[in-house]
Write a protein that holds these residues in place. Structure first.
Motif, PDB file in Angstrom:
ATOM      1  N   VAL A 144     -49.382  59.169  26.613  1.00 45.43           N
ATOM      2  CA  VAL A 144     -49.583  59.820  27.911  1.00 45.43           C
ATOM      3  C   VAL A 144     -49.270  58.851  29.046  1.00 45.43           C
ATOM      4  O   VAL A 144     -48.782  59.244  30.098  1.00 45.43           O
ATOM      5  N   ASP A 145     -49.534  57.578  28.817  1.00 45.63           N
ATOM      6  CA  ASP A 145     -49.278  56.556  29.820  1.00 45.63           C
ATOM      7  C   ASP A 145     -47.823  56.672  30.306  1.00 45.63           C
ATOM      8  O   ASP A 145     -46.913  56.892  29.496  1.00 45.63           O
ATOM      9  N   SER A 146     -47.611  56.557  31.612  1.00 43.12           N
ATOM     10  CA  SER A 146     -46.280  56.843  32.166  1.00 43.12           C
ATOM     11  C   SER A 146     -45.189  55.947  31.572  1.00 43.12           C
ATOM     12  O   SER A 146     -44.095  56.419  31.269  1.00 43.12           O
ATOM     13  N   GLU A 147     -45.507  54.659  31.373  1.00 40.95           N
ATOM     14  CA  GLU A 147     -44.491  53.727  30.859  1.00 40.95           C
ATOM     15  C   GLU A 147     -44.102  54.080  29.421  1.00 40.95           C
ATOM     16  O   GLU A 147     -42.929  54.082  29.065  1.00 40.95           O
ATOM     17  N   HIS A 148     -45.130  54.353  28.612  1.00 38.91           N
ATOM     18  CA  HIS A 148     -44.837  54.636  27.207  1.00 38.91           C
ATOM     19  C   HIS A 148     -44.209  56.006  27.030  1.00 38.91           C
ATOM     20  O   HIS A 148     -43.379  56.202  26.148  1.00 38.91           O
ATOM     21  N   PHE A 211     -53.513  42.848  34.001  1.00 41.79           N
ATOM     22  CA  PHE A 211     -53.953  43.037  32.612  1.00 41.79           C
ATOM     23  C   PHE A 211     -53.546  44.402  32.094  1.00 41.79           C
ATOM     24  O   PHE A 211     -53.332  44.588  30.894  1.00 41.79           O
ATOM     25  N   ASN A 212     -53.437  45.365  33.015  1.00 44.85           N
ATOM     26  CA  ASN A 212     -52.974  46.684  32.582  1.00 44.85           C
ATOM     27  C   ASN A 212     -51.618  46.552  31.889  1.00 44.85           C
ATOM     28  O   ASN A 212     -51.387  47.128  30.830  1.00 44.85           O
ATOM     29  N   LYS A 213     -50.726  45.782  32.495  1.00 46.01           N
ATOM     30  CA  LYS A 213     -49.404  45.599  31.876  1.00 46.01           C
ATOM     31  C   LYS A 213     -49.542  44.831  30.572  1.00 46.01           C
ATOM     32  O   LYS A 213     -48.846  45.103  29.596  1.00 46.01           O
ATOM     33  N   GLY A 214     -50.464  43.866  30.558  1.00 47.04           N
ATOM     34  CA  GLY A 214     -50.714  43.113  29.328  1.00 47.04           C
ATOM     35  C   GLY A 214     -51.127  44.036  28.189  1.00 47.04           C
ATOM     36  O   GLY A 214     -50.599  43.952  27.074  1.00 47.04           O
ATOM     37  N   LEU A 215     -52.060  44.933  28.477  1.00 43.29           N
ATOM     38  CA  LEU A 215     -52.507  45.883  27.456  1.00 43.29           C
ATOM     39  C   LEU A 215     -51.346  46.783  27.040  1.00 43.29           C
ATOM     40  O   LEU A 215     -51.178  47.112  25.863  1.00 43.29           O
ATOM     41  N   GLU A 216     -50.518  47.146  28.005  1.00 46.14           N
ATOM     42  CA  GLU A 216     -49.384  48.034  27.704  1.00 46.14           C
ATOM     43  C   GLU A 216     -48.321  47.345  26.838  1.00 46.14           C
ATOM     44  O   GLU A 216     -47.624  48.008  26.069  1.00 46.14           O
ATOM     45  N   ILE A 217     -48.197  46.032  26.971  1.00 51.47           N
ATOM     46  CA  ILE A 217     -47.274  45.284  26.102  1.00 51.47           C
ATOM     47  C   ILE A 217     -47.710  45.453  24.648  1.00 51.47           C
ATOM     48  O   ILE A 217     -46.894  45.731  23.757  1.00 51.47           O
TER      49      ILE A 217
HETATM   50 MG    MG Z   1     -49.278  52.663  32.767  1.00 48.00          MG
END
Ligand code: MG
Length: 381
Positions: A144-148, A211-217
């Protein structure tokens, strides 16, 4: 068309936007779950008179209140949440905040359901367990996350060997371009002012620290089964390009559109089909898109996440748990902004690495890392 929806975290940011999408598409909402038996949950219960209403927690007084306001019998406890996620032939939207979301993801996959995943912990903390579950039971994990969601869409129909790199875009948050010293004294209010996305509190602070981006990595690694050396981050303040894929022939595919969570939420429900959405169409005319490297000296979260991801096992779960504790302490004014990353790094340093084989392993690491981080935070204050 699509299957009945089970909306977990129904009163939260993802939950309420999911219900907007569901109404627009005319989807049947089979169950609504929230952590607390709140007024907001009672309202939703009225809006969806056929839905099973579930409150995971709450005092007996609050539970009685909910039953009375609802005029029908709600269900209570986390077992009821898992039962709803594990009902057959459902789309489970997992917008639960925190490690409790992992069990719901597992229950949904075990039943062969599509899990529209907005719960970060499922993959960041429980990545190895969720992957094993997918291989064993099938089921379907749609981000659901926009990047993924962007990556998922760019990768559709592309064989794995065609992919060179996945490029996650990051807005850079409200403190992009600021020198490190100027962040020593920032307040929760400043950190909660996100320039482009309207989101929950933890994720907004996580955007400010990156950290949001970190978690997304880490999520990207587990979702698409790709090595960390083939995942990159680029800062893109306009949040129009939601992520991109570079292919081995030098071609790129980027996913663009309004920064509006309802779009990736809807895709997670309808994929691989698409449905029309209301609202203004996006236009590129007059739009300037810029991209830059993240400043890793100001935002150590990126490097911490790569290291934790490569260490694997318990490390990403520890990072996530320590970050959540540190963000909470920051929001309560008990911890400085820059100390968030310090607490996470120190928790990772002190925590004894271990492998994660079961959900219980993940939850144990989560709770131990939380206590350790709480101790470190108390020591810092
Ligand atoms: Mg996101």
């Amino acid at each position: 068309m699509t299957r009945p929806l089970v909306v977990l975290g129904a009163t939260g940011s993802i939950g309420t936007q999911t219900l907007e999408v569901a109404d627009n598409l005319g989807l049947h909402v089979a169950a609504l779950a929230a952590r607390r038996p709140s007024e907001a949950l009672a309202h939703l219960g009225h809006r969806y008179p056929e839905a099973v209403v579930i409150a995971a927690g709450g005092s007996s007084q609050e539970r009685d209140d909910l039953a009375r306001k609802l005029g029908r019998q709600p269900r209570f406890g986390s077992e009821a949440v898992l039962e709803a996620a594990g009902a057959e032939n459902r789309i489970v939207v997992n917008g639960i905040v925190g490690a409790a979301g992992l069990r719901a993801t597992i229950a949904g996959l075990q039943a062969g359901n599509r899990v529209a995943l907005a719960n970060k912990e499922s993959l960041v903390a429980g990545g190895p367990v969720v992957r094993a579950m997918l291989e064993e039971h099938g089921g379907e994990l749609v981000p659901v996350d926009s990047e993924h969601s962007a990556l998922h869409q760019c990768l559709a129909g592309e064989p794995a060997e065609s992919v060179a790199r996945l490029i996650l875009t990051a807005s850079g948050g409200p403190f992009r371009g600021r020198p490190r010293e100027s962040l020593l004294s920032v307040t929760p209010d400043e950190a909660l002012r996100h320039p482009t996305w309207d989101m929950g509190r933890r994720i907004t602070v996580d955007s400010a620290t990156m950290f949001n981006k970190g978690l997304e990595i880490v999520e990207t690694h587990f979702l698409f089964e790709i090595g960390y050396d083939r995942i990159d981050v680029v800062v893109h303040p306009q949040s129009i390009v939601h992520s991109a894929v570079e292919f081995v022939d030098g071609s790129w595919k980027a996913h663009m559109g309004h920064p509006d969570m309802r779009i990736p939420i809807q895709y997670a429900l309808t994929a691989p089909d698409r449905s029309a959405t209301p609202g203004d169409p996006f236009s590129l005319a007059g739009v300037t898109l810029t991209f830059e490297e993240p400043d890793r000296s100001v935002f150590p979260a990126i490097d911490i996440a790569y290291a934790a991801g490569r260490a694997g096992g318990s490390a990403p779960a520890v990072m996530n748990a320590a970050d959540e504790m540190a963000v909470e302490a920051f929001l309560q004014g008990r911890l400085g902004f820059l100390a968030i990353a310090e607490v996470v790094q120190r928790t990772l340093d002190e925590f004894e690495w271990r492998e994660l084989k079961t959900v219980e392993d993940v939850l144990e690491v989560d709770s131990e890392a939380r206590s350790m981080a709480a101790g470190l935070i108390a020591g810092v204050c």
